[in-house]
Design a protein around this motif. Structure first.
Motif, PDB file in Angstrom:
ATOM      1  N   ARG A  56       0.844  -1.207   0.000  1.00  0.00           N
ATOM      2  CA  ARG A  56       0.000   0.000   0.000  1.00  0.00           C
ATOM      3  C   ARG A  56       0.874   1.249   0.000  1.00  0.00           C
ATOM      4  O   ARG A  56       0.575   2.220  -0.686  1.00  0.00           O
ATOM      5  N   LEU A  57       1.973   1.209   0.743  1.00  0.00           N
ATOM      6  CA  LEU A  57       2.916   2.331   0.759  1.00  0.00           C
ATOM      7  C   LEU A  57       3.521   2.518  -0.632  1.00  0.00           C
ATOM      8  O   LEU A  57       3.587   3.643  -1.144  1.00  0.00           O
ATOM      9  N   GLY A  58       3.964   1.433  -1.258  1.00  0.00           N
ATOM     10  CA  GLY A  58       4.509   1.513  -2.615  1.00  0.00           C
ATOM     11  C   GLY A  58       3.504   2.076  -3.599  1.00  0.00           C
ATOM     12  O   GLY A  58       3.838   2.871  -4.476  1.00  0.00           O
ATOM     13  N   SER A  59       2.247   1.697  -3.427  1.00  0.00           N
ATOM     14  CA  SER A  59       1.192   2.211  -4.289  1.00  0.00           C
ATOM     15  C   SER A  59       1.017   3.719  -4.113  1.00  0.00           C
ATOM     16  O   SER A  59       0.832   4.459  -5.080  1.00  0.00           O
ATOM     17  N   ARG A  60       1.124   4.178  -2.877  1.00  0.00           N
ATOM     18  CA  ARG A  60       1.010   5.625  -2.614  1.00  0.00           C
ATOM     19  C   ARG A  60       2.194   6.392  -3.208  1.00  0.00           C
ATOM     20  O   ARG A  60       2.027   7.494  -3.733  1.00  0.00           O
ATOM     21  N   VAL A  61       3.381   5.794  -3.109  1.00  0.00           N
ATOM     22  CA  VAL A  61       4.569   6.436  -3.695  1.00  0.00           C
ATOM     23  C   VAL A  61       4.402   6.523  -5.214  1.00  0.00           C
ATOM     24  O   VAL A  61       4.674   7.568  -5.814  1.00  0.00           O
ATOM     25  N   MET A  62       3.949   5.438  -5.832  1.00  0.00           N
ATOM     26  CA  MET A  62       3.731   5.432  -7.280  1.00  0.00           C
ATOM     27  C   MET A  62       2.699   6.489  -7.670  1.00  0.00           C
ATOM     28  O   MET A  62       2.889   7.234  -8.631  1.00  0.00           O
TER      29      MET A  62
END
Length: 186
Positions: A56-62
Protein backbone atom coordinates in the motif's frame (compact mmCIF):
# COMPACT_ATOMS: atom_id res chain seq x y z
CA UNK A 1 -2.50 -6.74 -25.81
CA UNK A 2 -4.01 -3.26 -25.40
CA UNK A 3 -2.43 -2.03 -28.65
CA UNK A 4 -3.88 -5.03 -30.47
CA UNK A 5 -7.31 -4.39 -28.93
CA UNK A 6 -7.10 -0.69 -29.81
CA UNK A 7 -6.14 -1.43 -33.40
CA UNK A 8 -8.84 -4.09 -33.83
CA UNK A 9 -11.62 -2.20 -32.01
CA UNK A 10 -14.72 -1.49 -34.07
CA UNK A 11 -16.76 0.23 -31.40
CA UNK A 12 -16.45 3.67 -29.89
CA UNK A 13 -15.19 2.54 -26.47
CA UNK A 14 -12.60 0.06 -25.17
CA UNK A 15 -12.58 -1.26 -21.60
CA UNK A 16 -9.25 -2.38 -20.14
CA UNK A 17 -9.73 -4.83 -17.27
CA UNK A 18 -7.11 -6.74 -15.25
CA UNK A 19 -7.58 -10.43 -15.98
CA UNK A 20 -7.61 -11.26 -12.27
CA UNK A 21 -10.30 -8.74 -11.30
CA UNK A 22 -13.18 -8.75 -13.75
CA UNK A 23 -15.86 -6.31 -12.58
CA UNK A 24 -19.49 -7.24 -11.96
CA UNK A 25 -22.04 -6.16 -14.60
CA UNK A 26 -23.42 -3.50 -12.22
CA UNK A 27 -19.99 -1.87 -12.11
CA UNK A 28 -19.81 -1.83 -15.91
CA UNK A 29 -23.05 0.17 -15.93
CA UNK A 30 -21.32 2.80 -13.77
CA UNK A 31 -18.54 3.12 -16.36
CA UNK A 32 -21.03 3.40 -19.21
CA UNK A 33 -23.09 6.00 -17.35
CA UNK A 34 -19.99 8.17 -16.76
CA UNK A 35 -19.02 8.41 -20.49
CA UNK A 36 -21.06 11.51 -21.25
CA UNK A 37 -18.78 14.42 -22.20
CA UNK A 38 -15.48 12.65 -21.46
CA UNK A 39 -12.82 10.72 -23.35
CA UNK A 40 -11.78 8.30 -20.59
CA UNK A 41 -13.54 6.90 -17.56
CA UNK A 42 -10.96 6.08 -14.91
CA UNK A 43 -11.85 3.60 -12.20
CA UNK A 44 -10.37 4.03 -8.76
CA UNK A 45 -10.04 1.52 -5.96
CA UNK A 46 -11.45 2.89 -2.71
CA UNK A 47 -9.39 0.24 -0.92
CA UNK A 48 -6.42 -1.93 -1.89
CA UNK A 49 -7.86 -5.33 -1.00
CA UNK A 50 -5.24 -7.94 -0.15
CA UNK A 51 -2.33 -5.49 -0.23
CA UNK A 52 0.19 -5.83 2.60
CA UNK A 53 1.19 -2.58 4.32
CA UNK A 54 4.43 -2.19 2.34
CA UNK A 55 2.55 -2.67 -0.95
CA UNK A 56 0.00 0.00 0.00
CA UNK A 57 2.92 2.33 0.76
CA UNK A 58 4.51 1.51 -2.61
CA UNK A 59 1.19 2.21 -4.29
CA UNK A 60 1.01 5.62 -2.61
CA UNK A 61 4.57 6.44 -3.69
CA UNK A 62 3.73 5.43 -7.28
CA UNK A 63 0.58 7.59 -7.18
CA UNK A 64 2.56 10.58 -5.88
CA UNK A 65 5.19 10.10 -8.58
CA UNK A 66 2.59 10.03 -11.37
CA UNK A 67 0.79 13.09 -9.98
CA UNK A 68 4.06 15.02 -9.65
CA UNK A 69 5.73 13.96 -12.90
CA UNK A 70 2.71 14.36 -15.18
CA UNK A 71 0.47 16.85 -13.36
CA UNK A 72 -2.44 14.41 -13.37
CA UNK A 73 -4.99 14.66 -10.59
CA UNK A 74 -6.77 11.33 -10.56
CA UNK A 75 -7.38 8.93 -7.68
CA UNK A 76 -5.92 5.89 -9.41
CA UNK A 77 -3.61 5.41 -12.39
CA UNK A 78 -3.36 1.63 -12.59
CA UNK A 79 -6.87 0.28 -12.63
CA UNK A 80 -9.84 -0.37 -14.90
CA UNK A 81 -10.32 2.31 -17.57
CA UNK A 82 -12.85 2.85 -20.33
CA UNK A 83 -11.19 4.63 -23.26
CA UNK A 84 -12.70 6.39 -26.24
CA UNK A 85 -11.04 4.42 -29.06
CA UNK A 86 -10.63 7.46 -31.33
CA UNK A 87 -8.57 9.25 -28.66
CA UNK A 88 -6.60 6.14 -27.72
CA UNK A 89 -5.55 5.81 -31.36
CA UNK A 90 -4.07 9.32 -31.24
CA UNK A 91 -1.34 8.33 -28.81
CA UNK A 92 1.38 5.73 -28.81
CA UNK A 93 2.93 4.32 -25.71
CA UNK A 94 6.26 2.58 -25.42
CA UNK A 95 6.45 1.46 -21.82
CA UNK A 96 6.12 -2.26 -21.10
CA UNK A 97 6.15 -2.10 -17.29
CA UNK A 98 3.12 -1.26 -15.14
CA UNK A 99 3.95 2.38 -16.01
CA UNK A 100 2.25 1.94 -19.41
CA UNK A 101 -1.13 2.76 -17.83
CA UNK A 102 -0.01 6.14 -16.41
CA UNK A 103 1.80 6.76 -19.73
CA UNK A 104 -1.51 6.33 -21.57
CA UNK A 105 -3.34 8.66 -19.19
CA UNK A 106 -0.54 11.27 -19.43
CA UNK A 107 -0.66 11.05 -23.23
CA UNK A 108 -4.42 11.50 -23.26
CA UNK A 109 -4.13 14.43 -20.86
CA UNK A 110 -1.54 16.07 -23.14
CA UNK A 111 -4.13 15.85 -25.94
CA UNK A 112 -6.61 17.74 -23.76
CA UNK A 113 -8.78 14.71 -23.09
CA UNK A 114 -11.41 14.90 -20.39
CA UNK A 115 -11.65 12.32 -17.60
CA UNK A 116 -14.38 11.09 -15.31
CA UNK A 117 -13.76 8.89 -12.29
CA UNK A 118 -15.90 6.10 -10.90
CA UNK A 119 -15.36 4.01 -7.78
CA UNK A 120 -14.35 0.53 -8.84
CA UNK A 121 -13.80 -1.77 -5.87
CA UNK A 122 -11.35 -4.59 -6.30
CA UNK A 123 -12.00 -8.15 -5.30
CA UNK A 124 -9.48 -10.08 -3.27
CA UNK A 125 -7.45 -12.44 -5.42
CA UNK A 126 -8.67 -16.03 -5.10
CA UNK A 127 -5.82 -17.82 -6.88
CA UNK A 128 -2.21 -17.13 -7.78
CA UNK A 129 -0.03 -14.34 -6.51
CA UNK A 130 0.03 -10.74 -7.67
CA UNK A 131 3.27 -9.91 -9.46
CA UNK A 132 3.04 -6.24 -8.45
CA UNK A 133 4.22 -7.25 -4.97
CA UNK A 134 7.57 -8.44 -6.28
CA UNK A 135 10.38 -5.91 -5.71
CA UNK A 136 11.64 -6.30 -9.29
CA UNK A 137 8.18 -5.50 -10.68
CA UNK A 138 7.84 -2.42 -8.49
CA UNK A 139 11.34 -1.25 -9.40
CA UNK A 140 10.59 -1.64 -13.11
CA UNK A 141 7.39 0.38 -12.60
CA UNK A 142 9.19 3.26 -10.88
CA UNK A 143 11.96 3.23 -13.50
CA UNK A 144 9.31 3.12 -16.21
CA UNK A 145 7.70 6.31 -14.92
CA UNK A 146 11.06 8.07 -15.10
CA UNK A 147 11.59 6.80 -18.68
CA UNK A 148 8.16 8.07 -19.70
CA UNK A 149 8.89 11.50 -18.22
CA UNK A 150 12.34 11.57 -19.84
CA UNK A 151 10.88 10.82 -23.29
CA UNK A 152 8.08 13.36 -22.82
CA UNK A 153 10.45 16.10 -21.63
CA UNK A 154 12.08 16.64 -25.02
CA UNK A 155 15.61 18.02 -25.45
CA UNK A 156 15.07 21.22 -23.44
CA UNK A 157 13.46 19.37 -20.55
CA UNK A 158 16.21 16.76 -20.54
CA UNK A 159 18.87 19.47 -20.43
CA UNK A 160 17.08 21.12 -17.52
CA UNK A 161 16.86 17.78 -15.68
CA UNK A 162 20.56 17.12 -16.21
CA UNK A 163 21.42 20.63 -15.00
CA UNK A 164 19.30 20.07 -11.89
CA UNK A 165 21.00 16.74 -11.17
CA UNK A 166 24.42 18.36 -11.67
CA UNK A 167 23.51 21.17 -9.26
CA UNK A 168 22.35 18.65 -6.66
CA UNK A 169 25.58 16.67 -7.13
CA UNK A 170 27.69 19.81 -6.73
CA UNK A 171 25.76 20.75 -3.61
CA UNK A 172 26.39 17.34 -2.06
CA UNK A 173 30.07 17.56 -3.03
CA UNK A 174 30.34 20.99 -1.38
CA UNK A 175 28.71 19.69 1.81
CA UNK A 176 31.10 16.76 1.87
CA UNK A 177 34.16 18.91 1.14
CA UNK A 178 33.39 21.32 3.97
CA UNK A 179 32.46 18.54 6.38
CA UNK A 180 28.89 19.82 6.59
CA UNK A 181 27.41 16.46 5.75
CA UNK A 182 25.29 15.30 8.66
CA UNK A 183 24.79 11.58 8.76
CA UNK A 184 24.91 10.91 12.47
CA UNK A 185 21.14 11.28 12.79
CA UNK A 186 20.48 8.57 10.23
Amino acid sequence: ALRTARDAARGEWLLLVPVDSVPAPALLRDYLAAREGVDTVVGYRPERVGYPTWARLGSRVMHAMVSTLFGLRLRDYNWICLYRVERLRQIDWRERSIAFLPEILAGLSALGCRFAEVPSPMEERRTGQATVFRPATATRGFAGLLRVKWRAAGPAGRLLALAFLAAVGLRFAALERHDLWVDEAI
